[in-house]
Design an enzyme around this catalytic site. Structure first.
Site, PDB file in Angstrom:
ATOM      1  N   GLU A 110       0.830  -1.206   0.000  1.00 42.71           N
ATOM      2  CA  GLU A 110       0.000   0.000   0.000  1.00 42.71           C
ATOM      3  C   GLU A 110       0.868   1.260   0.000  1.00 42.71           C
ATOM      4  OE1 GLU A 110      -3.487   2.032   2.797  1.00 42.71           O
ATOM      5  OE2 GLU A 110      -1.937   0.758   3.675  1.00 42.71           O
TER       6      GLU A 110
ATOM      7  N   LYS B 241      12.994 -11.100  -4.498  1.00 42.57           N
ATOM      8  CA  LYS B 241      14.313 -11.139  -5.131  1.00 42.57           C
ATOM      9  C   LYS B 241      15.466 -11.203  -4.132  1.00 42.57           C
ATOM     10  CE  LYS B 241      14.667  -6.091  -5.346  1.00 42.57           C
ATOM     11  NZ  LYS B 241      14.894  -4.919  -6.187  1.00 42.57           N
TER      12      LYS B 241
ATOM     13  N   LYS C 186      20.508 -14.261 -11.721  1.00 47.13           N
ATOM     14  CA  LYS C 186      20.553 -15.342 -10.733  1.00 47.13           C
ATOM     15  C   LYS C 186      19.746 -16.555 -11.178  1.00 47.13           C
ATOM     16  CE  LYS C 186      21.418 -12.162  -6.939  1.00 47.13           C
ATOM     17  NZ  LYS C 186      21.712 -11.046  -7.851  1.00 47.13           N
TER      18      LYS C 186
ATOM     19  N   ASN D  50      22.509  -6.896 -10.973  1.00 49.21           N
ATOM     20  CA  ASN D  50      22.170  -5.996  -9.873  1.00 49.21           C
ATOM     21  C   ASN D  50      21.946  -4.580 -10.383  1.00 49.21           C
ATOM     22  OD1 ASN D  50      22.893  -7.739  -7.265  1.00 49.21           O
ATOM     23  ND2 ASN D  50      24.385  -8.167  -8.866  1.00 49.21           N
ATOM     24  N   VAL D  51      21.024  -3.903  -9.746  1.00 50.55           N
ATOM     25  CA  VAL D  51      20.680  -2.537 -10.135  1.00 50.55           C
ATOM     26  C   VAL D  51      21.082  -1.596  -9.008  1.00 50.55           C
ATOM     27  CG1 VAL D  51      18.831  -0.984 -10.801  1.00 50.55           C
ATOM     28  CG2 VAL D  51      18.778  -3.368 -11.556  1.00 50.55           C
TER      29      VAL D  51
ATOM     30  N   GLY E 124      21.232   0.989  -6.342  1.00 49.87           N
ATOM     31  CA  GLY E 124      20.254   1.739  -5.567  1.00 49.87           C
ATOM     32  C   GLY E 124      18.916   1.066  -5.421  1.00 49.87           C
ATOM     33  N   SER E 125      18.723  -0.112  -6.009  1.00 46.38           N
ATOM     34  CA  SER E 125      17.429  -0.773  -5.869  1.00 46.38           C
ATOM     35  C   SER E 125      17.271  -1.310  -4.448  1.00 46.38           C
ATOM     36  CB  SER E 125      17.302  -1.921  -6.876  1.00 46.38           C
ATOM     37  OG  SER E 125      18.284  -2.905  -6.629  1.00 46.38           O
ATOM     38  N   SER E 126      16.026  -1.508  -4.057  1.00 49.96           N
ATOM     39  CA  SER E 126      15.773  -1.985  -2.692  1.00 49.96           C
ATOM     40  C   SER E 126      16.388  -3.366  -2.506  1.00 49.96           C
ATOM     41  CB  SER E 126      14.264  -2.040  -2.431  1.00 49.96           C
ATOM     42  OG  SER E 126      13.634  -2.929  -3.333  1.00 49.96           O
TER      43      SER E 126
END
Length: 627
Positions: free
Chosen positions: A333, A384, A427, A465-466, A468-470
């Site tokens: 949400e 992930k 992965k 891998n990106v 700054g991604s969570s």
């Protein structure tokens, strides 16, 4: 009746008048332009007299003196007409540049031709023709000198005592743009250029000398007493990665010029603190803008996992291409609320629909898709995080990553979507963990659904891998640095491929435009980066040293590999028209039965044992090796 007409006439809105301040500004600009034109006219007159003077070796006969006076009005008038006609009088002298000087040169040439034509048409007796050649040369010299002197005086006058010295790092071609931006800002004073090219040593640019090479930036900074350096080289260039390596001992604060998208923001008017993306980023992705506009403009697009790092960036990129309706679905949400606030402000003309929904609930997903009939579906919803999915949550990874993908793919086919794009991961290649194995099975399920529904084009996109991604290492390292360390790295030799969030999202869009149904796209991730080097970069960017923020090694976590792969054993790639996208040659359409997969997952139950689930995954993904 007459009174009514008068009343109505008074009630009508009168034409809007510009505010007094606007009128005052316009008047000031006109007066300034007239004053500069008058100065130009005076210089043109001086050049006219000087050309006669030079023609007669500094001793003008009386009859030619009167000729010079009588014809001066003709020359000055001709030049003023052309200067005004070409808008030269509107130039701002304190920002004069090459484009303005080219405009001035063309105006002088045209004015000289007009003057010569007027003199010849009037048939002035015994008029010295050489004056017509000398005059434009002297005019051009005087007008250029006046403008150059004005800009020089302005630059010195606006250099306040608070300006700070700065080094420009980059080749002369890149440093030129940075110098122009810095000199106009009034906050920085460039004292030298540091170039990685040996051939540029000892040269200067706009009065700023090249002081040395990147390898000597430490000693250069100390010799000129500078604490700040501006990286002028573009992302992915040779000099960028070296700068950090050689500047750490000098304690230099590194700045970068705003990125192209940042120039549109009012707050981004000058150099900014350098970010990790500036050092690890590569040349900007080239998109097929026309093809993407044709795909998205005027359509409806649905994105699952829209509140996540990749999903939200996909939404931003898609909104740029003029979709009529963007349907955003996420189980969180708070994430969907944040996305709604951002997109409503950035794209008020777009109709955004924001749903809290779980891709594991196929009826809810189908109801949303049936209502909006999206043309393209991007499936980014997934679990992930490798360690979390490796213990205690294995069944959740299977339910979301496998069944969620099956649900989204079948819903896309059921409502007749033209394209379905699955966001996959490196992965999934030769997986050693549950998360990777579940994503590989999701790819195979997607290919199987593709074989059942030829009316929809199904593709998957793998990338690493990106930044700054969570859940990625960068936010973790940043938080650890803010606490004073230590930075935890699992292994000194562990390497990963990295890509920026916008770059990954743009390539996903590009892949969605290309290829045949059932294909898996692999992104060119560049060179892999050692995680320990990434940690050191972040420490240096924070302005601290490794003594202040130590790095410790904790050992590989369950399911973690030293290096990631983009292709499985036996897989090869085929090129595509886009240089950063390749197609992985895999088994045709996955070789799995979606119904059987769904039933076997149900047979596993709600809480299967870890060993039972891993054994089942190995039957579905033969290349999976549990660690």
């Amino acid at each position: 009746m007459t009174f009514a007409r008068v009343t109505l006439g008074r009630a009508a809105n009168p034409p809007a008048r510009p505010p007094l301040t606007v009128l005052s500004n316009r008047t000031s600009v006109r007066l300034s332009s007239l004053a500069l034109l008058a100065l130009d006219a005076a210089l043109i007159l001086l050049a006219w007299v000087s050309s006669f003077w030079l023609r007669f070796n500094l001793d003008v006969p009386d009859e030619f003196s009167s000729m010079a006076v009588e014809s001066a009005l003709l020359a000055v008038g001709s030049y003023c007409v052309v200067l005004v006609g070409m808008g030269v009088h509107r130039q701002v002298w304190r920002y004069i540049g090459l484009s303005e000087l080219r405009q001035l040169a063309i105006a002088v040439l045209l004015a000289s031709l007009l003057t010569a034509a007027a003199v010849l048409m009037l048939r002035v007796p015994s008029f010295p023709r050489s004056v017509l050649l000398l005059h434009p040369l002297i005019v051009l010299m005087l007008l250029v000198t006046a403008r150059a002197a004005w800009r020089t005086l302005f630059e010195r006058a606006v250099l306040p005592t608070g300006t700070r010295p700065i080094l420009i790092v980059g080749a002369l071609q890149d440093a030129a743009d940075a110098l122009r931006a810095l000199k106009g800002s009034g906050h920085w004073h460039p004292v030298g250029i540091v170039s990685h090219l040996e051939s540029e040593q000892g040269r200067s640019l706009q009065g700023v000398p090249v002081l040395g090479t990147t390898t000597n930036i430490d000693s250069i900074a100390r010799s000129v007493d500078v604490r700040t350096a501006l990286l002028a080289s573009p992302a992915g260039s040779e000099g960028r990665s070296e700068v950090l390596k050689y500047s750490s001992d000098a304690g230099l604060a590194l700045l970068a010029m705003p990125r192209p998208d940042e120039w549109l923001r009012t707050e981004s008017v000058g150099p900014r603190r350098i970010e990790l993306e500036d050092l690890l980023g590569r040349v900007q992705v080239q998109l097929d803008a026309k093809g993407l506009s044709d795909l998205f403009a005027g359509t409806c697009v649905l994105v699952t996992g829209a509140g996540g790092s990749i999903g939200s960036e996909l939404c931003r990129q898609i909104a740029r291409f003029g979709v009529v309706r963007l349907v955003c679905v996420d189980v969180s949400e708070f994430a969907i609320y944040q996305l709604e606030q951002e997109l409503r402000e950035a794209h008020p003309q777009m109709q955004g629909m924001y749903y809290t929904a779980n891709v594991r609930e196929v009826e809810r997903l189908h109801a949303i898709a049936r209502l909006h009939q999206p043309t393209v579906v991007f499936h980014a919803a997934a679990y992930k995080h490798v360690p979390l999915m490796e213990s205690l949550n294995e069944i959740e990874a299977v339910h979301t990553n496998v069944l969620g993908t099956m649900n989204a793919a079948r819903v896309a086919a059921a409502i007749g979507a033209a394209r379905f794009v699955l966001i996959s991961t490196d992965k999934a290649v030769n997986p050693t963990n549950v998360m990777g194995a579940s994503k590989r099975l999701a790819e195979r399920v997607m290919q199987a659904v593709a074989s059942e529904h030829p009316g929809t084009r199904f593709v998957a996109v793998r990338f690493g891998n990106v930044l700054g991604s969570s859940g990625s290492v960068v936010p973790l390292f940043t938080e650890q640095i803010s606490r004073g360390g230590p930075l935890t790295v699992t292994h000194p030799d562990i390497v990963r491929y990295f890509m920026t969030i916008p770059e990954a999202a743009q390539l996903v869009l590009q892949a969605g435009l290309m290829g045949q149904s059932g294909q898996i796209f692999v992104l060119d991730m560049g060179e892999p980066v050692k995680i320990v080097e990434l940690a050191r970069i972040l420490v240096r960017l924070s302005g601290k040293t490794e003594q202040e923020v130590p790095i410790v090694f904790t050992g590989l976590r369950p399911g973690e590999k030293l290096y990631e792969e983009l292709l499985a054993n036996g897989e090869t790639t085929e090129p595509t028209p886009h240089p950063k996208l390749h197609v992985a040659k895999t088994d045709a359409f996955g070789g799995v039965n979606p119904e059987a997969v769904s039933q076997s997952i149900a047979d596993l139950g709600v809480e299967p044992s870890a060993s039972a689930l891993r054994s089942w995954l190995q039957t579905q993904v033969p290349e999976y090796t549990a660690r």
